[in-house]
Design an enzyme around this catalytic site. Sequence first.
Site, PDB file in Angstrom:
ATOM      1  N   GLY A 355       0.821  -1.216   0.000  1.00  0.00           N
ATOM      2  CA  GLY A 355       0.000   0.000   0.000  1.00  0.00           C
ATOM      3  C   GLY A 355       0.847   1.256   0.000  1.00  0.00           C
ATOM      4  O   GLY A 355       0.612   2.191  -0.778  1.00  0.00           O
ATOM      5  N   GLY A 378       1.245  -7.442   2.135  1.00  0.00           N
ATOM      6  CA  GLY A 378       1.499  -8.669   2.898  1.00  0.00           C
ATOM      7  C   GLY A 378       1.183  -9.916   2.093  1.00  0.00           C
ATOM      8  O   GLY A 378       1.936 -10.899   2.127  1.00  0.00           O
TER       9      GLY A 378
HETATM   10  P1  ADP Z   1       4.169  -1.301   2.231  1.00  0.00           P
HETATM   11  O1  ADP Z   1       2.831  -0.754   2.660  1.00  0.00           O
HETATM   12  O2  ADP Z   1       4.582  -0.781   0.904  1.00  0.00           O
HETATM   13  O3  ADP Z   1       4.252  -2.795   2.356  1.00  0.00           O
HETATM   14  P2  ADP Z   1       5.292  -0.864   4.855  1.00  0.00           P
HETATM   15  O4  ADP Z   1       3.909  -0.707   5.393  1.00  0.00           O
HETATM   16  O5  ADP Z   1       6.086  -2.032   5.257  1.00  0.00           O
HETATM   17  O6  ADP Z   1       5.276  -0.724   3.262  1.00  0.00           O
HETATM   18  O7  ADP Z   1       6.172   0.407   5.309  1.00  0.00           O
HETATM   19  C1  ADP Z   1       5.847   1.728   4.965  1.00  0.00           C
HETATM   20  C2  ADP Z   1       6.153   2.678   6.095  1.00  0.00           C
HETATM   21  O8  ADP Z   1       7.498   2.575   6.523  1.00  0.00           O
HETATM   22  C3  ADP Z   1       5.964   4.118   5.654  1.00  0.00           C
HETATM   23  O9  ADP Z   1       4.965   4.716   6.448  1.00  0.00           O
HETATM   24  C4  ADP Z   1       7.335   4.758   5.887  1.00  0.00           C
HETATM   25  O10 ADP Z   1       7.260   6.080   6.388  1.00  0.00           O
HETATM   26  C5  ADP Z   1       7.940   3.847   6.917  1.00  0.00           C
HETATM   27  N1  ADP Z   1       9.400   3.934   6.921  1.00  0.00           N
HETATM   28  C6  ADP Z   1      10.251   3.558   5.965  1.00  0.00           C
HETATM   29  N2  ADP Z   1      11.525   3.799   6.311  1.00  0.00           N
HETATM   30  C7  ADP Z   1      11.477   4.335   7.542  1.00  0.00           C
HETATM   31  C8  ADP Z   1      12.474   4.791   8.466  1.00  0.00           C
HETATM   32  N3  ADP Z   1      13.775   4.741   8.175  1.00  0.00           N
HETATM   33  N4  ADP Z   1      12.053   5.265   9.656  1.00  0.00           N
HETATM   34  C9  ADP Z   1      10.747   5.317   9.963  1.00  0.00           C
HETATM   35  N5  ADP Z   1       9.759   4.903   9.138  1.00  0.00           N
HETATM   36  C10 ADP Z   1      10.128   4.423   7.948  1.00  0.00           C
HETATM   37 MG    MG Z   2       1.993  -0.366   4.608  1.00  0.00          MG
END
Ligand code: ADP
Ligand code: MG
Length: 398
Positions: A355, A378
């Site tokens: 997302g 996920g």
């Molecule tokens: P996705 O939804 O694409 O699978 P995730 O939910 O695992 O991704 O992670 C996304 C979140 O991780 C974002 O809100 C982003 O701000 C946060 N994020 C990424 N790198 C960092 C960091 N170094 N410190 C804090 N938050 C982080």
């Molecule tokens: Mg996410």
Amino acid sequence: MSARRLSDLAPAGLAGRRALVRVDYNVPLENGGRVADDARIRASFDTLRHLLRAGARPVLLSHLGRPGGRPDPSLSLAPVARRLEESFGRPVRFVGPADSEEAVEASRELEEEGLLLLENVRFLPGETTDDPALGERLARLGDLYVNDAFGAAHRSHASTTGIPPRLRPAVMGLLVEREVEVLGALRAGPEAPFRIVMGGAKTADKIDVLEAFLGRADRILTGGVLANTLLAAAGYSMGRSLVEEEALERAGEILARQGDALVLPTDLVVAADPDRPESARPAPIDELGPDERALDIGPRTAARYEEAIGEARTVFWNGPLGLFEREAFAAGTRRTAEAVARATGAGAFTVVGGGDSASALRRAGAVGSVSHLSTGGGAALRYLAHGSLPALEALERE
Ligand code: ADP
Ligand code: MG
């Protein structure tokens, strides 16, 4: 053996029948309840058109947010019903609770060309625990079951795994079919060089996928909290950075076993306070102050990642490489999004899941420039790691 597909069902078997479709309308809402982004609603249109063309009556079931098994007006699907009606251009009736007699009656009264959307299935106790009695009640809403909610397919919930054993035929919708095809191809035989980019926050989930892909992808480029955790496991002082403590031990094991394919940042953008962008500075990984946090990959790392992505024939990306929601920490993620878009233009097969990764792509104006944008984060990761998902296992096999 794979799950049966909607596209394989004869149209004659669909005509006049109620198709109970588990969709993923877990969309972001604005304050005041308007749908902020309807990408997930639109993603269901192929399946809906397919059903309507065959004369089936779609009855739609979805969750929204995490209401915890009781009604929460701020998580009602009512605004989604209105948006669906507007953008799909057919009348949409909206009824709740999803397991009520009224809902079953509404499903029987559906007119040709009309749709029925039921209220948030997570308002019901028993949804997230896959209560068999709830599965039984929900199964009465259809004459066949279609799972088109890829984003929820890694969950064993009443609406995903509880209904299909009680309602046959039970098949994958067109969206899920496409996801399984694309992600299956990534698992089976991606063209080399195959480069994975992984960042984001949910580190424990991501480490599973790392393990599954070490040895298959020639390089895994890391960022975000995942990289923080790997760097901490490698012995670097990460100051006040987010590090997933429970994942540290496994991160250390993976580093010891498979260090070569795993690429860690060599520099980071760090800040004493994320709310004060003027405190942000690029720093080599061994120079973090005790009060600083790593909030993005550094410019040297971003350049290396751009190059590695540029050489790839296959790319999978999940998870922003930093706190991309803040401009001061968005550069690494944006450069990555742009590099993936350029690689696609140069003929690479590129898949992005998650997302937040999808919103990062959108911010970079690169949504249309990847081969496949997965609707699951996920679920995509779990499918890549294990080649199956609970909701797919529950469908009829062929
Ligand atoms: P996705 O939804 O694409 O699978 P995730 O939910 O695992 O991704 O992670 C996304 C979140 O991780 C974002 O809100 C982003 O701000 C946060 N994020 C990424 N790198 C960092 C960091 N170094 N410190 C804090 N938050 C982080
Ligand atoms: Mg996410």
